[in-house]
Enzyme design. Structure first.
Site, mmCIF file in Angstrom:
data_model
loop_
_atom_site.group_PDB
_atom_site.id
_atom_site.type_symbol
_atom_site.label_atom_id
_atom_site.label_comp_id
_atom_site.label_asym_id
_atom_site.label_seq_id
_atom_site.Cartn_x
_atom_site.Cartn_y
_atom_site.Cartn_z
ATOM 1 N N LYS A 22 0.870 -1.290 -0.118
ATOM 2 C CA LYS A 22 0.006 -0.025 0.026
ATOM 3 C C LYS A 22 0.740 1.233 -0.172
ATOM 4 O O LYS A 22 0.715 2.333 -0.836
ATOM 5 C CB LYS A 22 -0.754 0.097 1.205
ATOM 6 C CG LYS A 22 -1.588 1.462 1.271
ATOM 7 C CD LYS A 22 -2.270 1.408 2.629
ATOM 8 C CE LYS A 22 -1.406 1.720 3.925
ATOM 9 N NZ LYS A 22 -1.322 3.102 4.427
ATOM 10 N N ASN A 23 2.194 1.311 0.654
ATOM 11 C CA ASN A 23 2.666 2.531 0.974
ATOM 12 C C ASN A 23 3.721 2.690 -0.141
ATOM 13 O O ASN A 23 4.615 3.739 -0.281
ATOM 14 C CB ASN A 23 3.220 2.677 2.365
ATOM 15 C CG ASN A 23 2.210 2.705 3.630
ATOM 16 O OD1 ASN A 23 1.279 3.162 3.009
ATOM 17 N ND2 ASN A 23 2.890 2.512 4.656
ATOM 18 N N CYS A 117 -4.566 13.109 13.102
ATOM 19 C CA CYS A 117 -5.200 12.041 12.882
ATOM 20 C C CYS A 117 -5.141 10.951 14.216
ATOM 21 O O CYS A 117 -4.292 11.369 15.348
ATOM 22 C CB CYS A 117 -4.706 11.226 11.771
ATOM 23 S SG CYS A 117 -3.017 10.055 11.874
ATOM 24 N N ARG A 122 0.987 14.516 12.973
ATOM 25 C CA ARG A 122 1.468 14.190 11.796
ATOM 26 C C ARG A 122 1.241 15.577 10.794
ATOM 27 O O ARG A 122 0.748 15.670 9.917
ATOM 28 C CB ARG A 122 0.590 13.392 11.410
ATOM 29 C CG ARG A 122 0.471 12.086 11.899
ATOM 30 C CD ARG A 122 -0.148 11.025 11.166
ATOM 31 N NE ARG A 122 0.763 10.244 10.000
ATOM 32 C CZ ARG A 122 -0.054 9.282 9.309
ATOM 33 N NH1 ARG A 122 -0.972 8.747 9.584
ATOM 34 N NH2 ARG A 122 0.739 9.069 8.509
ATOM 35 N N PRO A 123 2.156 16.627 11.081
ATOM 36 C CA PRO A 123 2.390 17.882 10.350
ATOM 37 C C PRO A 123 2.956 17.469 9.150
ATOM 38 O O PRO A 123 3.530 16.511 8.855
ATOM 39 C CB PRO A 123 3.222 18.823 11.364
ATOM 40 C CG PRO A 123 3.829 18.083 11.993
ATOM 41 C CD PRO A 123 3.111 16.683 12.197
ATOM 42 N N ASP A 305 4.568 0.633 11.883
ATOM 43 C CA ASP A 305 3.217 -0.193 11.315
ATOM 44 C C ASP A 305 3.255 -1.434 11.772
ATOM 45 O O ASP A 305 2.319 -2.176 11.490
ATOM 46 C CB ASP A 305 3.408 0.161 9.835
ATOM 47 C CG ASP A 305 3.113 1.552 9.446
ATOM 48 O OD1 ASP A 305 2.752 2.220 10.279
ATOM 49 O OD2 ASP A 305 3.499 1.868 8.117
ATOM 50 N N ARG A 397 -8.422 -0.273 4.246
ATOM 51 C CA ARG A 397 -7.773 0.668 3.642
ATOM 52 C C ARG A 397 -6.373 0.007 3.135
ATOM 53 O O ARG A 397 -5.788 0.643 2.147
ATOM 54 C CB ARG A 397 -7.341 1.591 4.699
ATOM 55 C CG ARG A 397 -8.623 2.702 5.029
ATOM 56 C CD ARG A 397 -8.453 3.902 5.856
ATOM 57 N NE ARG A 397 -7.236 4.408 5.053
ATOM 58 C CZ ARG A 397 -6.754 5.741 5.675
ATOM 59 N NH1 ARG A 397 -7.259 5.971 6.778
ATOM 60 N NH2 ARG A 397 -5.869 6.272 5.064
HETATM 61 N N1 EPU Z 1 6.774 14.661 10.540
HETATM 62 C C1 EPU Z 1 6.974 16.004 10.871
HETATM 63 N N2 EPU Z 1 6.614 16.735 9.966
HETATM 64 C C2 EPU Z 1 6.528 16.427 8.648
HETATM 65 C C3 EPU Z 1 6.449 15.114 8.111
HETATM 66 C C4 EPU Z 1 6.523 14.103 9.366
HETATM 67 O O1 EPU Z 1 6.908 16.627 12.020
HETATM 68 O O2 EPU Z 1 6.462 17.410 7.882
HETATM 69 C C5 EPU Z 1 6.771 13.565 11.638
HETATM 70 C C6 EPU Z 1 5.458 12.972 11.829
HETATM 71 O O3 EPU Z 1 4.449 13.630 12.735
HETATM 72 C C7 EPU Z 1 5.803 11.584 12.447
HETATM 73 C C8 EPU Z 1 7.404 11.448 11.867
HETATM 74 O O4 EPU Z 1 7.748 12.656 11.370
HETATM 75 O O5 EPU Z 1 6.129 11.626 13.686
HETATM 76 C C9 EPU Z 1 7.380 10.425 10.943
HETATM 77 O O6 EPU Z 1 6.426 10.654 9.726
HETATM 78 P P1 EPU Z 1 6.291 10.465 8.053
HETATM 79 O O7 EPU Z 1 6.295 11.776 7.486
HETATM 80 O O8 EPU Z 1 7.473 9.346 7.946
HETATM 81 O O9 EPU Z 1 4.787 9.651 7.973
HETATM 82 P P2 EPU Z 1 4.206 9.543 6.869
HETATM 83 O O10 EPU Z 1 5.069 9.841 5.270
HETATM 84 O O11 EPU Z 1 3.109 10.423 7.015
HETATM 85 C C10 EPU Z 1 4.325 6.984 6.180
HETATM 86 C C11 EPU Z 1 3.295 5.780 6.115
HETATM 87 C C12 EPU Z 1 2.869 5.419 7.403
HETATM 88 C C13 EPU Z 1 3.977 5.099 8.382
HETATM 89 C C14 EPU Z 1 5.059 6.268 8.356
HETATM 90 C C15 EPU Z 1 6.315 5.862 9.184
HETATM 91 C C16 EPU Z 1 2.718 6.333 3.697
HETATM 92 C C17 EPU Z 1 1.617 6.612 2.830
HETATM 93 N N3 EPU Z 1 2.262 6.293 5.106
HETATM 94 O O12 EPU Z 1 3.624 7.995 6.773
HETATM 95 O O13 EPU Z 1 1.994 4.285 7.134
HETATM 96 O O14 EPU Z 1 3.511 4.775 9.534
HETATM 97 O O15 EPU Z 1 5.511 6.500 6.959
HETATM 98 O O16 EPU Z 1 6.992 4.789 8.707
HETATM 99 O O17 EPU Z 1 3.654 6.016 3.303
HETATM 100 C C18 EPU Z 1 0.272 2.754 7.592
HETATM 101 O O18 EPU Z 1 0.372 2.477 6.563
HETATM 102 O O19 EPU Z 1 -0.553 2.459 8.564
HETATM 103 C C19 EPU Z 1 1.057 4.415 8.119
HETATM 104 C C20 EPU Z 1 0.472 5.032 8.904
#
Ligand code: EPU
Length: 417
Positions: A22-23, A117, A122-123, A305, A397
């Site tokens: 999915k990711n 969420c 998650r900013p 995850d 999802r």
């Molecule tokens: N973060 C910030 N600022 C940003 C981006 C991230 O502070 O601009 C913080 C987040 O709040 C979090 C950390 O950095 O605390 C890591 O977040 P990341 O951006 O890596 O997460 P993501 O890209 O939103 C993806 C996966 C998630 C998975 C995370 C961590 C996708 C579509 N989603 O999310 O998948 O948990 O990486 O590995 O790739 C899931 O599949 O259940 C899922 C939540």
């Protein structure tokens, strides 16, 4: 609203086939916005988030988003409306992945700002700061990220913290920026490498993905491509833990053991017997499962995850485990539901103390997010009696027909409409 009913007490035995990740498919779908030619994704998982992303692309002008037999064909001849609206982004935060490709293709984007969420705030500040370094002008207006930049230029960018979708967004924007971009402190997940492979197949000049720095030389245009989506390491890990918790004999095929290093190590450490092949992993029945502490961290360490599923496993281990969630600040919603099934878990900030060896009893429980739902299924598999998991849409999802897959290997799992 669909529910999932699980009758506990059956060992899982047999073979399952892992779906595409999915990711990985979500950023790949967003990448189709970078070209007017068709992009074909093979091994695409048939999950709800793919349908949602297809709707996002349709809104923008996709003429084709056909998904049949795991083959997803995407074609966006022109961008008619470079906007991801609130009603879609609120159902799937990964819609933010269209921001970079839209900027690269047409120099403008309006994407609803995702809110917090169930698992944390998650900013997306890191996405925005990096895109600004490529020359984009970005404002937040009326709840939308409004970005413009017809003339993106390559830049040296060091992320303040690792972000998976942030890295992906900026990779995609940089493929069509003028000159060279160097990205440092990037996410190194296999999904990043998979996206780089697709972008290369589309004509991008990109190297280093999967490592500590990614270098992108911008090109004028990208073209269509055919790309197989990498197998889902989180789905695979979930099945391995389902095998382990039921003391079953379960083989997962079409997976990538090399993407599950830290997970397999942890499972072995706690006493799970594994046979690892090139593209398959088998869980074998063995001695008792022992408690084992866990810290979630960015890849290649143990993924957040799979934290919820591991917690379910630890309720059945000998001894007490300390689990530390270091990626998201609120990812323990499943603990409260596990407690309703008899688990003994204490949460203190980012840490959870799980007392093993507690018999679980079936109960009505509520899914709060995708991985929490998977954790509750695992608990239901060993609970005495029947567990009903409300809000099955969370599972849909990201897990492809999970109840059918688990039934095939002997679980008593059914969907109630
Ligand atoms: N973060 C910030 N600022 C940003 C981006 C991230 O502070 O601009 C913080 C987040 O709040 C979090 C950390 O950095 O605390 C890591 O977040 P990341 O951006 O890596 O997460 P993501 O890209 O939103 C993806 C996966 C998630 C998975 C995370 C961590 C996708 C579509 N989603 O999310 O998948 O948990 O990486 O590995 O790739 C899931 O599949 O259940 C899922 C939540």
């Amino acid at each position: 609203m669909d529910k999932i009913r699980v009758k506990g007490g059956r060992r899982l035995e047999g073979t399952l086939v892992a779906s595409g990740a999915k990711n990985a498919v979500l950023p790949a779908m967003a990448a189709s916005l970078l070209t007017s030619e068709p992009v074909t994704l093979e091994n695409a998982p048939e999950v709800r988030d793919v349908t949602t992303m297809a709707r996002v692309l349709q809104r923008m002008g996709a003429s084709d988003t056909r998904l049949k037999d795991h083959r997803l064909i995407l074609e966006v001849p022109e961008i008619r409306a470079p906007e991801a609206p609130y009603e879609l982004v609120k159902t799937m935060r990964a819609s933010i992945l269209v921001l970079g490709p839209l900027l690269a293709r047409c120099g403008e984007a309006r994407v609803s700002l995702p809110g917090g969420c169930a698992i944390g705030a998650r900013p997306v500040n890191l996405h925005i700061a990096a895109l600004q370094k490529l020359g984009a002008r970005i404002e937040v207006e009326h709840g939308y990220i409004v970005a413009t930049g017809r003339d993106l230029r390559g830049a040296e960018i060091t992320f303040d913290a690792k972000t998976v979708t942030g890295t992906e967004n900026v990779m995609m924007a940089a493929t069509r920026a003028r000159g060279r971009t160097v990205l440092r402190n990037v996410a190194q997940e296999p999904e990043i490498e998979d996206l780089a492979a697709l972008l290369s197949a589309m004509g991008a000049r990109i190297s280093g993905a999967g490592g500590e720095a990614i270098v992108i030389e911008g090109v004028e245009k990208l073209h269509g491509a055919v790309h197989p989506v990498v197998p889902d390491r989180i789905e695979t890990g979930t099945f391995l833990m389902a095998g382990a918790i039921t003391r079953g004999d379960l083989r997962v095929e079409n997976c990538r053991p090399d993407h599950l290093g830290a997970v397999l190590e942890k499972l072995k450490e706690v006493g799970v017997r594994l046979a690892i092949e090139d593209r398959a992993i088998r869980v074998l029945p063995g001695g008792p499962i022992r408690a084992g502490n866990l810290v979630t961290l960015p890849y290649p360490a143990f993924p957040t995850d799979l934290q919820a599923q591991y917690m379910a496993l630890m309720t059945q281990a000998q001894g007490t485990s300390l689990i530390t969630e270091s990626i998201f600040e609120n990812r323990y919603m499943h603990a409260g539901e596990l407690r309703r099934m008899g688990a003994k878990i204490d949460i203190d900030g980012h840490s959870a103390v799980v007392q093993g060896g507690t018999p679980l009893t079936g109960a009505q429980v509520m899914a709060t997010d995708l991985r929490a739902s998977a954790c509750l299924i695992l608990a239901g598999l060993v609970a005495d009696g029947e567990t009903t998991i409300d809000r099955a849409y969370h599972l849909d999802r990201g897990y492809e027909r999970i109840e059918e897959k688990l039934r095939k290997v002997g679980a008593a799992v059914e969907r109630i409409h």
